[in-house]
Design an enzyme around this catalytic site. Structure first.
Site, short mmCIF file in Angstrom:
data_model
loop_
_atom_site.label_atom_id
_atom_site.label_comp_id
_atom_site.label_asym_id
_atom_site.label_seq_id
_atom_site.Cartn_x
_atom_site.Cartn_y
_atom_site.Cartn_z
N ASN A 42 25.03 89.24 59.77
CA ASN A 42 26.30 88.56 59.55
C ASN A 42 26.07 87.05 59.50
OD1 ASN A 42 25.79 88.92 62.41
ND2 ASN A 42 27.91 88.36 62.86
N ILE A 43 26.78 86.42 58.58
CA ILE A 43 26.66 84.99 58.33
C ILE A 43 28.07 84.40 58.41
CG2 ILE A 43 25.91 83.20 56.72
CD1 ILE A 43 23.63 85.08 57.67
N GLU A 44 28.29 83.54 59.41
CA GLU A 44 29.60 82.94 59.60
C GLU A 44 29.70 81.60 58.87
OE1 GLU A 44 30.58 84.89 63.93
OE2 GLU A 44 30.05 82.77 63.86
N GLU A 55 26.61 94.42 56.98
CA GLU A 55 26.49 95.58 56.10
C GLU A 55 26.74 95.22 54.65
OE1 GLU A 55 28.43 95.01 58.78
OE2 GLU A 55 29.99 96.53 58.89
N CYS A 88 34.17 96.69 59.54
CA CYS A 88 35.56 96.24 59.39
C CYS A 88 36.17 96.92 58.16
CB CYS A 88 35.60 94.72 59.26
SG CYS A 88 34.95 94.09 57.69
#
Length: 131
Positions: A42-44, A55, A88
């Site tokens: 995950n990259i915020e 994913e 999500c």
């Protein structure tokens, strides 16, 4: 490659997460039928809507390298949370189209794991057949 090896690769991918805001790391690994693997973390972003989940990062990487739904054997998604993290809603919709309904999805954290599929995670999915 067995399920445990795939989950371990997803944990390795999780090390690359960029999470300065949530501090919640997620990793993913796509396994292809020919043995190739594609990773995601995950990259915020300070503009939260521009973040990308692990994913989706993994599946987009696979597709960017020519993989298609029929080439995918399994997907592992892991987190370091207290409970197992499921995709999500946005990820469920993307995975519905790009990996299909019955591809095994292995979800794990450091203490538990389960196996599921998009069929279980996204009942009554919106697909191209609805267009």
């Amino acid at each position: 490659m067995n399920k445990n090896e795939l989950v371990n690769l997803a944990f390795k991918a999780m090390e690359n997460a960029y999470v300065p805001y949530s501090h919640y790391r997620v990793g993913a690994c796509v396994l292809c039928k020919d043995g190739r693997t594609f990773y995601g973390a995950n990259i915020e972003n300070a503009s939260y809507g521009l973040a990308n989940c692990a994913e989706r990062s993994a599946i987009f990487s696979a597709y960017s390298n020519g993989v298609r739904k029929e080439d995918i054997e399994a997907l592992a998604i892991v987190s370091e949370g207290k409970t197992i993290a499921a995709p999500c809603g946005a990820c469920r919709q993307v995975l519905c189209e790009l990996i299909g309904f019955d591809t095994p999805i292995y979800l794990a954290n450091r203490g538990a794991e389960t196996t599921t599929s998009i069929r279980e995670l996204l009942p009554m999915a919106f697909t191209n057949e609805d267009l």
